[in-house]
Design an enzyme around this catalytic site. Structure first.
Site, PDB file in Angstrom:
ATOM      1  N   GLN A  96     -46.186  36.408  68.488  1.00 46.66           N
ATOM      2  CA  GLN A  96     -45.611  36.656  69.806  1.00 46.66           C
ATOM      3  C   GLN A  96     -45.231  38.122  69.983  1.00 46.66           C
ATOM      4  O   GLN A  96     -44.616  38.718  69.099  1.00 46.66           O
ATOM      5  CB  GLN A  96     -44.365  35.786  70.010  1.00 46.66           C
ATOM      6  CG  GLN A  96     -43.867  35.867  71.441  1.00 46.66           C
ATOM      7  CD  GLN A  96     -42.645  34.995  71.694  1.00 46.66           C
ATOM      8  OE1 GLN A  96     -41.557  35.296  71.219  1.00 46.66           O
ATOM      9  NE2 GLN A  96     -42.827  33.923  72.433  1.00 46.66           N
ATOM     10  N   CYS A 126     -37.546  35.260  77.063  1.00 46.79           N
ATOM     11  CA  CYS A 126     -36.330  35.699  76.391  1.00 46.79           C
ATOM     12  C   CYS A 126     -35.241  36.037  77.415  1.00 46.79           C
ATOM     13  O   CYS A 126     -35.442  36.890  78.283  1.00 46.79           O
ATOM     14  CB  CYS A 126     -36.608  36.913  75.508  1.00 46.79           C
ATOM     15  SG  CYS A 126     -35.146  37.375  74.566  1.00 46.79           S
ATOM     16  N   LYS A 165     -45.389  32.140  76.850  1.00 48.72           N
ATOM     17  CA  LYS A 165     -44.251  31.227  76.737  1.00 48.72           C
ATOM     18  C   LYS A 165     -43.208  31.650  77.760  1.00 48.72           C
ATOM     19  O   LYS A 165     -42.838  32.817  77.820  1.00 48.72           O
ATOM     20  CB  LYS A 165     -43.686  31.270  75.327  1.00 48.72           C
ATOM     21  CG  LYS A 165     -42.566  30.263  75.117  1.00 48.72           C
ATOM     22  CD  LYS A 165     -42.355  30.006  73.637  1.00 48.72           C
ATOM     23  CE  LYS A 165     -41.201  29.064  73.371  1.00 48.72           C
ATOM     24  NZ  LYS A 165     -39.896  29.665  73.644  1.00 48.72           N
ATOM     25  N   GLY A 227     -38.445  22.255  74.246  1.00 49.90           N
ATOM     26  CA  GLY A 227     -37.061  22.033  74.648  1.00 49.90           C
ATOM     27  C   GLY A 227     -36.563  20.636  74.361  1.00 49.90           C
ATOM     28  O   GLY A 227     -37.051  19.657  74.918  1.00 49.90           O
ATOM     29  N   GLY A 250     -38.084  23.546  67.943  1.00 47.16           N
ATOM     30  CA  GLY A 250     -37.384  24.730  67.464  1.00 47.16           C
ATOM     31  C   GLY A 250     -36.150  24.360  66.658  1.00 47.16           C
ATOM     32  O   GLY A 250     -36.226  24.134  65.446  1.00 47.16           O
TER      33      GLY A 250
HETATM   34  C1  LIG Z   1     -32.326  31.250  67.394  1.00 49.41           C
HETATM   35  C2  LIG Z   1     -33.408  31.154  68.417  1.00 49.41           C
HETATM   36  C3  LIG Z   1     -34.313  32.184  68.559  1.00 49.41           C
HETATM   37  C4  LIG Z   1     -35.350  32.091  69.491  1.00 49.41           C
HETATM   38  N1  LIG Z   1     -36.256  33.103  69.578  1.00 49.41           N
HETATM   39  C5  LIG Z   1     -37.316  32.977  70.415  1.00 49.41           C
HETATM   40  C6  LIG Z   1     -38.326  33.964  70.441  1.00 49.41           C
HETATM   41  O1  LIG Z   1     -38.299  34.967  69.728  1.00 49.41           O
HETATM   42  N2  LIG Z   1     -39.350  33.787  71.313  1.00 49.41           N
HETATM   43  C7  LIG Z   1     -39.432  32.683  72.132  1.00 49.41           C
HETATM   44  O2  LIG Z   1     -40.382  32.563  72.893  1.00 49.41           O
HETATM   45  N3  LIG Z   1     -38.501  31.727  72.098  1.00 49.41           N
HETATM   46  C8  LIG Z   1     -37.459  31.841  71.262  1.00 49.41           C
HETATM   47  N4  LIG Z   1     -36.521  30.842  71.204  1.00 49.41           N
HETATM   48  C9  LIG Z   1     -36.683  29.639  72.044  1.00 49.41           C
HETATM   49  C10 LIG Z   1     -37.412  28.526  71.290  1.00 49.41           C
HETATM   50  O3  LIG Z   1     -38.733  28.905  70.965  1.00 49.41           O
HETATM   51  C11 LIG Z   1     -37.451  27.209  72.110  1.00 49.41           C
HETATM   52  O4  LIG Z   1     -38.198  27.411  73.286  1.00 49.41           O
HETATM   53  C12 LIG Z   1     -36.055  26.728  72.486  1.00 49.41           C
HETATM   54  O5  LIG Z   1     -35.174  26.813  71.385  1.00 49.41           O
HETATM   55  C13 LIG Z   1     -36.071  25.286  72.997  1.00 49.41           C
HETATM   56  O6  LIG Z   1     -36.595  24.427  72.026  1.00 49.41           O
HETATM   57  P1  LIG Z   1     -35.669  23.524  71.036  1.00 49.41           P
HETATM   58  O7  LIG Z   1     -34.782  22.679  71.917  1.00 49.41           O
HETATM   59  O8  LIG Z   1     -36.675  22.705  70.273  1.00 49.41           O
HETATM   60  O9  LIG Z   1     -34.881  24.439  70.192  1.00 49.41           O
HETATM   61  C14 LIG Z   1     -35.472  30.928  70.304  1.00 49.41           C
HETATM   62  C15 LIG Z   1     -34.553  29.893  70.156  1.00 49.41           C
HETATM   63  C16 LIG Z   1     -33.535  29.985  69.222  1.00 49.41           C
HETATM   64  C17 LIG Z   1     -32.576  28.817  69.077  1.00 49.41           C
END
Ligand SMILES: Cc1cc2nc3c(=O)[nH]c(=O)nc-3n(C[C@H](O)[C@H](O)[C@H](O)COP(=O)(O)O)c2cc1C
Length: 370
Positions: A96, A126, A165, A227, A250
């Site tokens: 990414q 982001c 994304k 999500g 995630g």
């Molecule tokens: C600690 C953390 C760091 C993240 N960093 C990124 C990132 O660098 N790029 C991105 O597209 N999403 C990032 N996300 C978002 C996740 O990829 C994901 O879309 C989001 O956490 C929702 O999914 P989940 O409910 O399964 O955690 C981050 C999420 C968390 C919790």
């Protein structure tokens, strides 16, 4: 329709009688074959190589790097965790990138492709101010022309497929993703991942996957749903109700790769103490090899709680580990607590590929989110 969505609580009631989506089914993003319908999310400060490798072992068909900054091409003064390393057992891997200038994003994309990425993923999600104030990340959803110019420049720069994304939009209730998404496909994106929260929401509330379903109906490329997917039942419900090609996991995988196996295969359940210690020790060793002892020892502390929590070990045990000086001390203490982990660690170490890593000379950003 195989599942009914309850608007009031935004949850899914999955009808057990109907055909379930097979998470072990392979699918494609252009000519990249992805062996399961589970994608491991990019997470800044989390998705180190050990995390990505582990994700592959536990059933993720595609893994994603942390976001790397294309600003690093022009000025390398950003505070970072270092550089990304890619190894042979990670593929298929999406790397990414984030930034706001089509030209530098295209340059970064070429470097990412040369480092071995199977997909170049662009971050339009982001919500962190340090990123959005530079015109990158989620703010690009409110600048569709620039967002499309970035996608076009990146897609023209590389042969591998380009993915994007994104969040639903900047403000609560926004539906911007539905307007911008199709434009990004026209600009050359081969797939979209939607995390249907607004940037304003950060991680509060719930991901509204009715938007994912709408997006799927608007585009003719695969969509990945991100999500709040933490279980097999939720994964199947999201796939069935949205028509998405895959779910992305995630936070549910932090310190818990067993959740990935449960989601993909429906098997696994809670790991033994020995398995927990073996995975954590391997994770520590690999992260030290990747980041060096000094950076790794601080970086790893949050993982101790993630691995040892969930009732697996008594709470004071974690407190004990986080105050130890070196990761070697942590490892010693972990193995003393579960000596039966040693043969498992040896097996895991034996499976790692040796010395075939490529380093990508773009800095990893510490400012994550999406
Ligand atoms: C600690 C953390 C760091 C993240 N960093 C990124 C990132 O660098 N790029 C991105 O597209 N999403 C990032 N996300 C978002 C996740 O990829 C994901 O879309 C989001 O956490 C929702 O999914 P989940 O409910 O399964 O955690 C981050 C999420 C968390 C919790």
């Amino acid at each position: 329709m195989v599942a009914a969505r309850s608007d009031a609580v935004n949850t899914y009631e999955y009808d057990q009688q109907t055909v379930k989506v097979d998470l072990r089914e392979s699918w494609h993003i252009r000519d990249v074959e992805i062996s399961t319908r589970l994608v491991l999310a990019p997470m800044a400060g989390v998705s180190v190589q050990a995390f990505r490798r582990q994700g592959r072992r536990f059933g993720a068909g595609l893994v994603c790097s942390e976001m790397v900054s294309c600003a690093g091409i022009e000025h390398r003064n950003e505070k970072t965790l270092g550089y990304l390393r890619v190894a042979s057992d990670e593929h298929p891997l999406a790397i990414q990138i984030f930034g706001s200038e089509p030209r530098t994003m295209a340059d970064a994309a070429r470097m990412v492709e040369a480092a071995g990425a199977d997909l170049v993923d662009i971050n339009f999600g982001c919500p962190v101010r340090k990123v959005t104030k530079t015109g990158a990340g989620a703010t690009l959803l409110d600048e569709p022309a620039r967002a499309a110019a970035i996608v076009e420049a990146v897609a023209n720069a590389v042969d591998v497929p380009v993915s994007v994304k994104m969040r639903r939009g900047l403000r609560d209730g926004a539906r911007t993703c539905l307007e911008v998404g199709p434009q990004l496909i026209d600009a050359g994106a081969a797939t979209l991942t939607l995390h249907p929260r607004s940037a304003q929401q950060m991680y509060t509330g719930t991901a509204d996957h009715s938007l994912t379903a709408e997006l799927v109906s608007l585009v003719d490329v695969p969509v990945i749903a991100s999500g709040d997917v933490t279980s097999r039942a939720k994964a199947q419900a999201v796939l069935a109700t949205t028509g998405a090609s895959a779910v992305m996991v995630g936070r549910g995988a932090q310190g818990n790769p067993w959740a990935l196996r449960e989601i993909v295969d429906g098997t696994g359940g809670e790991p033994t103490r020995e398995e927990v210690v073996a995975e954590l020790v391997l994770f520590i060793r690999e992260t030290v090899r990747e980041l060096g002892e000094r950076r790794a020892s601080g970086f790893l502390k949050k993982f101790y709680g993630w691995y040892l929590g969930r009732g697996r070990f008594p709470r004071p045990f974690k407190q004990e580990l986080v105050v130890l000086d070196s990761t070697e001390d942590v490892e010693r203490r972990l193995i003393a607590a579960a000596p039966g982990a040693l043969p498992l660690i040896e097996e895991l170490e034996a499976e790692l590929p040796s010395g075939d890593e490529v380093q990508l000379n773009l800095p990893i950003s510490i400012y994550g989110g999406g």
